[in-house]
Design an enzyme around this catalytic site. Structure first.
Site, PDB file in Angstrom:
ATOM      1  N   THR A 187      17.549  39.859  41.895  1.00  0.00           N
ATOM      2  CA  THR A 187      18.576  40.801  41.455  1.00  0.00           C
ATOM      3  C   THR A 187      18.322  41.160  39.997  1.00  0.00           C
ATOM      4  O   THR A 187      17.851  40.331  39.216  1.00  0.00           O
ATOM      5  CB  THR A 187      19.976  40.193  41.590  1.00  0.00           C
ATOM      6  OG1 THR A 187      20.094  39.081  40.692  1.00  0.00           O
ATOM      7  CG2 THR A 187      20.236  39.720  43.006  1.00  0.00           C
ATOM      8  N   GLU A 334      22.668  41.365  47.418  1.00  0.00           N
ATOM      9  CA  GLU A 334      22.998  40.173  48.193  1.00  0.00           C
ATOM     10  C   GLU A 334      23.363  40.486  49.635  1.00  0.00           C
ATOM     11  O   GLU A 334      23.457  39.565  50.460  1.00  0.00           O
ATOM     12  CB  GLU A 334      24.163  39.424  47.529  1.00  0.00           C
ATOM     13  CG  GLU A 334      23.855  38.805  46.196  1.00  0.00           C
ATOM     14  CD  GLU A 334      23.937  39.768  45.010  1.00  0.00           C
ATOM     15  OE1 GLU A 334      23.846  39.303  43.865  1.00  0.00           O
ATOM     16  OE2 GLU A 334      24.082  40.996  45.229  1.00  0.00           O
ATOM     17  N   LYS A 443      40.951  46.314  29.678  1.00  0.00           N
ATOM     18  CA  LYS A 443      42.330  45.862  29.486  1.00  0.00           C
ATOM     19  C   LYS A 443      42.801  46.323  28.117  1.00  0.00           C
ATOM     20  O   LYS A 443      42.290  45.885  27.084  1.00  0.00           O
ATOM     21  CB  LYS A 443      42.432  44.344  29.594  1.00  0.00           C
ATOM     22  CG  LYS A 443      43.879  43.852  29.599  1.00  0.00           C
ATOM     23  CD  LYS A 443      43.979  42.353  29.851  1.00  0.00           C
ATOM     24  CE  LYS A 443      45.439  41.927  29.946  1.00  0.00           C
ATOM     25  NZ  LYS A 443      45.587  40.471  30.195  1.00  0.00           N
ATOM     26  N   TRP A 448      45.605  47.651  32.871  1.00  0.00           N
ATOM     27  CA  TRP A 448      44.232  47.636  33.362  1.00  0.00           C
ATOM     28  C   TRP A 448      43.806  49.065  33.682  1.00  0.00           C
ATOM     29  O   TRP A 448      44.520  49.806  34.360  1.00  0.00           O
ATOM     30  CB  TRP A 448      44.105  46.782  34.630  1.00  0.00           C
ATOM     31  CG  TRP A 448      44.310  45.314  34.383  1.00  0.00           C
ATOM     32  CD1 TRP A 448      45.462  44.610  34.538  1.00  0.00           C
ATOM     33  CD2 TRP A 448      43.337  44.380  33.930  1.00  0.00           C
ATOM     34  NE1 TRP A 448      45.279  43.292  34.210  1.00  0.00           N
ATOM     35  CE2 TRP A 448      43.966  43.117  33.841  1.00  0.00           C
ATOM     36  CE3 TRP A 448      41.994  44.474  33.595  1.00  0.00           C
ATOM     37  CZ2 TRP A 448      43.303  41.972  33.424  1.00  0.00           C
ATOM     38  CZ3 TRP A 448      41.329  43.323  33.184  1.00  0.00           C
ATOM     39  CH2 TRP A 448      41.977  42.098  33.101  1.00  0.00           C
TER      40      TRP A 448
END
Length: 544
Positions: A187, A334, A443, A448
């Site tokens: 990855t 994955e 944030k 958020w």
């Protein structure tokens, strides 16, 4: 009385789900169909099957045995396709090397994987020469000259085409355990060393079958099947080019491999061979659109699946304006990678806005995928399109671990579900929307903000060609969003321009007022990761 089944007769064939069986029908149905590499090579499927056998034979002659790792460093080519089959079919492990990683990380992945034989394109000779002293496990390096007449490096064992021509096409491929590891790659993580994922034969065969399912089963294009001409625009080193070469080969489709990605060459191959199906990340689609604008290439009817990063509304609309069929898909390194594919709006909704909204979602899970959104305690959240939680998954083709990294593996599979670290919603129709990455959520002021949503709004502002939004530290608010933009040619957008679409979204309640921008930066180009995604880690480092 319960049914009783006798054990199979001794001669009944036990059919292992191994990659070899994806070739079961190609000589019956597509022996003369073409596989093309740039403007250099044209093969038939009959040639491909022979060359797969030849590659296995010359690798065996170099000492490759079951369980050994063979690494490939090449551009998208017919040779890479041969390795997709030959290496795992002989019981070895195919390592697809991310050639866009820094040299030190390439060396790390090869050493960590214990690669014994390297197949290396001439463009990467300097890299290999520099790192070979740090690779004691390497027994042989096969040079790929790619048609160029030049002497072999002193460290090369032989040249690919010469070794292939001299080898036996009739390699005796045998059955073995379908759970044997077939492929591995690393990855392109944003922190620490790259992490190794691996996939078995059984997993890749099931992924191939499931990946061919949603195209034929879904009423939305892009249908991918008989009659299509396929050209990958996702690197073959990255998650098996999203698994599509296995699907295309299993179905016996004409395939076109573009080599190194050059926009004008891609457009020329598309027109010459009437390519109808491809897949790529958003930055590659933008590159193709720009090349078509320069050259006048016709893109109409080209079906394109976009993944890796969010498909923005603006990019989808532009593709549709050019006559393309552009839809989003979702997956990760994955996940091998396919998890979800976009579907049209419910009830055949024809309004353009609704159509684009549906086609830019991550999509609906493909067969055999279980998807949930959960809170920090793994409690399920409502599928109402509003509640947001981490997307966790189960499917038969998810990597079982990060090889050699027990703690990261435990974190990945905490609670028996694979953690994506993506914040998502799921609506009543099962449609997944990725709202942000856990690490990218901003944030500010106790609120958020989804960076993906905010950058989609900024991308629609007057004078903006490309946009990304990252969090930067702020003494008063903790964090604030920073827009980093590439302007349209000749444009000079200001803060009012960038905030115009954000103000509209605030007025309708779809985003918090804290998303209003108070800062932005103009750059000539947005930095990209090794697989073409916008590199937000670098942006945060540059502008923190």
């Amino acid at each position: 009385m319960p049914l009783r089944f006798a054990p199979p007769t001794a001669e009944a064939y036990r059919y292992p789900l191994t990659i070899r069986h994806l070739l079961a029908n190609v000589l019956l149905t597509a022996a003369s169909r073409e596989i093309v590499y740039r403007d250099k090579v044209r093969l038939t499927y009959a040639d491909l099957v022979g060359r797969v056998g030849r590659q296995a034979s010359f690798l065996a002659g170099l000492g490759v045995e079951a369980g050994a790792t063979v690494a490939v460093m090449d551009w998208d080519s017919h040779r890479y396709l041969e390795a997709y089959f030959a290496v795992p079919m002989m019981g070895a492990v195919l390592l697809t090397v991310n050639i866009r990683l820094p040299a030190a990380q390439v060396a790390y992945t090869l050493a960590h994987a214990g690669a014994e034989v390297l197949l290396v394109h001439r463009d990467f000779f300097p890299l290999v020469e520099a790192i070979l002293p740090s690779l004691p496990d390497v027994k042989a390096v096969v040079a790929i000259l790619d048609g160029e007449e030049s002497p072999l490096p002193a460290w090369a064992t032989g040249e690919y085409e010469a070794l292939s021509a001299a080898a036996d096409p009739g390699f005796p491929f045998a059955d073995f355990d379908e759970n044997a590891i077939a492929t591995s790659f690393y990855t392109s993580g944003t922190t620490g060393d790259p992490k190794a994922v691996c996939f078995s034969h059984r997993q890749l065969v099931l992924h191939t079958l499931a990946a061919s399912g949603p195209f034929g089963a879904s009423p939305v294009a892009p249908l991918f099947g008989y009659g299509d001409v396929y050209m990958p625009l996702t690197p073959m080193f990255h998650v098996h080019a999203w698994g599509a070469p296995y699907v295309a080969t299993m179905l016996g489709l004409k395939q076109v491999y573009p080599g190194r990605y050059e926009p004008e060459m891609i457009c020329r191959l598309r027109q010459e061979h009437r390519v109808s199906y491809s897949h790529c990340v958003p930055t590659i689609l933008q590159m193709v659109l720009d090349a078509a604008a320069r050259t006048g290439a016709d893109l109409s009817g080209w079906k394109m699946v976009i993944g890796g990063s969010a498909l923005t509304r603006a990019l989808c609309v532009e593709g549709r304006r050019r006559g393309m069929v552009v839809v989003a898909g979702y997956g990760m390194s994955e996940t091998a990678p396919m998890i979800a594919m976009a579907r049209p709006a419910p009830d055949g909704e024809e309004q353009e806005e609704r159509a684009v909204e549906a086609l830019t979602a991550a999509g609906v899970p493909v067969p055999l995928v279980h998807a949930r959104i959960v809170d920090a305690d793994m409690r399920d959240l409502p599928h109402d399109g509003v509640a947001r939680g981490e997307l966790v998954l189960r499917a038969p083709w998810l990597t079982p671990c990060y090889v050699g990294n027990d703690q990261a593996s435990a974190d990945l599979w905490h609670g028996g579900w694979m953690h994506t670290q993506d914040i998502a919603t799921i609506d009543a129709d099962g449609r997944i929307r990725i709202r942000d990455r856990l690490k990218d959520v901003i944030k500010t002021g106790g609120e958020w903000i989804d960076s993906i949503h905010l950058e989609e709004l900024v991308a629609t502002a007057r004078g903006v060609a490309q946009a990304s939004v990252v969090a930067v530290p702020d003494e008063k608010w903790g964090e604030r969003p920073l827009a980093v933009i590439v302007p349209d040619a000749g444009a000079s957008p200001d803060l009012a321009d960038l905030n115009a679409p954000i103000e509209q979204a605030i007025a309708t309640g779809v985003i918090t007022r804290f998303a209003r921008l108070d800062r932005f930066r103009i750059v000539d180009d947005l930095p990209k990761t090794s697989v073409g995604k916008i590199d937000k880690k670098r942006l945060r480092a540059l502008f923190a």
